[in-house]
Design a protein around this motif. Structure first.
Motif, mmCIF file in Angstrom:
data_model
loop_
_atom_site.group_PDB
_atom_site.id
_atom_site.type_symbol
_atom_site.label_atom_id
_atom_site.label_comp_id
_atom_site.label_asym_id
_atom_site.label_seq_id
_atom_site.Cartn_x
_atom_site.Cartn_y
_atom_site.Cartn_z
ATOM 1 N N GLY A 101 -5.137 5.472 -3.265
ATOM 2 C CA GLY A 101 -4.290 5.167 -2.303
ATOM 3 C C GLY A 101 -4.868 5.629 -0.931
ATOM 4 O O GLY A 101 -5.883 5.723 -0.539
ATOM 5 N N ASP A 130 3.664 4.366 3.914
ATOM 6 C CA ASP A 130 3.607 2.809 3.569
ATOM 7 C C ASP A 130 3.683 2.049 4.953
ATOM 8 O O ASP A 130 4.858 1.742 5.160
ATOM 9 C CB ASP A 130 4.359 2.323 2.416
ATOM 10 C CG ASP A 130 3.996 1.056 1.866
ATOM 11 O OD1 ASP A 130 3.186 0.512 2.438
ATOM 12 O OD2 ASP A 130 4.842 0.750 1.035
ATOM 13 N N SER A 132 2.531 -1.223 4.710
ATOM 14 C CA SER A 132 2.351 -2.616 4.274
ATOM 15 C C SER A 132 3.375 -3.523 4.930
ATOM 16 O O SER A 132 3.044 -4.670 5.093
ATOM 17 C CB SER A 132 2.547 -2.480 2.977
ATOM 18 O OG SER A 132 3.629 -2.098 2.381
#
Length: 295
Positions: A101, A130, A132
């Motif tokens: 991670g 996150d 992304s």
């Protein structure tokens, strides 16, 4: 393994024997009381810091971050940091983080307890949001006047525009202003119309076949991620350049990104309400490199 790890660090002078390094810091319970109420870090933002990415147990850009920590200490008249000590602290912090991670380790050197004769330090590992979606779908930005002209950094070095200090209140205020305007982030522009940097990022712009970023002499923080991206692009035979960028060039760019150690490269898809084209292929190349990078 815990996703949050904290260390209290007793900054050592340069030249301290290696045998004392391991005993110069200790792990503490995250969130536990550890900072003196009269430390100059919270009272005056008087200190410097670095935030390094940890990707699958690997620390990215260790040496560039340490070099910038030393430069920030020099600019703020803090004692020269013992980089061997901080290498060890960061290594121990990364060892305590999960092996899979994305995480960050933030290292801080404060001037210390008022009147600031002995520095204090700490390190903190935490999971990161996150990003992304931002990396794949892009972000919308607004430009904000920094209130200084392009030459202020060279003309007034006491403004510490090239140092990564704890005085981040204006940066955080800029991000909040961007949110109030309904976008994701901000880009600082000088009062005479030149692009500078994001509150927590550097700006990269593709103009034709060359990727450009404003020069550090413009009074911006010389980014470790920006430098890694430039080195990567040069290794592929791509053209890169440091030069002044106007606001019109940003708005008319073929592609643009905000890059930082934790978010990596987020493509900019809108500037001040004007749509901007995204270079999906180059974005993927850059982020694949950054997410797999290691010293």
């Amino acid at each position: 393994m815990p996703e949050t790890v904290s260390f209290l660090v007793d900054p050592l002078p340069v030249g301290t024997s290696a045998e004392f390094l391991e005993s110069s810091f200790r792990e503490i319970e995250p969130g536990s009381p550890a900072l003196a109420v009269n430390d100059l870090a919270p009272h005056r933002g008087d200190g410097v810091f670095e935030t390094l990415a940890i990707v699958d147990g690997r620390v990215n850009d260790l040496e560039p971050h340490l070099a910038r920590l030393a430069n920030s200490a020099r600019l703020t008249d803090l004692p020269e940091p013992n980089l061997d000590q901080w290498r060890l602290v960061i290594r121990r912090a990364a060892e305590r983080a999960p092996a899979d991670g994305q995480f960050s380790v933030k290292i801080v050197v404060s001037r210390g307890v008022d009147p600031g004769t002995v520095p204090t330090g700490w390190a903190h590992v935490a999971s990161v949001p996150d990003f992304s979606r931002e990396r794949s779908h892009g972000i919308r930005v607004v430009t904000l006047d920094r209130g200084i002209d392009r030459g202020a950094g060279e003309r007034a070095p006491w403004l510490l525009l090239g140092a990564k200090t704890l005085s981040y209140a204006p940066n955080m205020a800029a991000i909040r202003e961007a949110k109030r305007r309904g976008v994701d982030d901000a880009v600082f522009v000088s009062s005479d119309g030149f692009v500078l940097e994001g509150p927590t990022s550097n700006v990269l712009v593709r103009l034709g076949d060359v990727v450009v970023t404003p020069p550090p002499a413009a009074g911006i923080l010389h980014g470790t991620t920006q430098r890694r991206v430039f080195a990567f692009l040069e290794s592929l035979g791509r053209r890169v350049a440091y030069r002044d960028l106007t606001l019109d060039e940003l708005r008319g760019a073929d592609a643009a990104w905000l890059v930082s150690s934790v978010r990596m490269a987020a493509p900019v898809i809108e500037v001040d309400g004007h749509p901007l084209g995204a270079d999906a292929a180059m974005t993927a190349e850059i982020n694949d490199h950054l997410l797999g990078a290691n010293d």
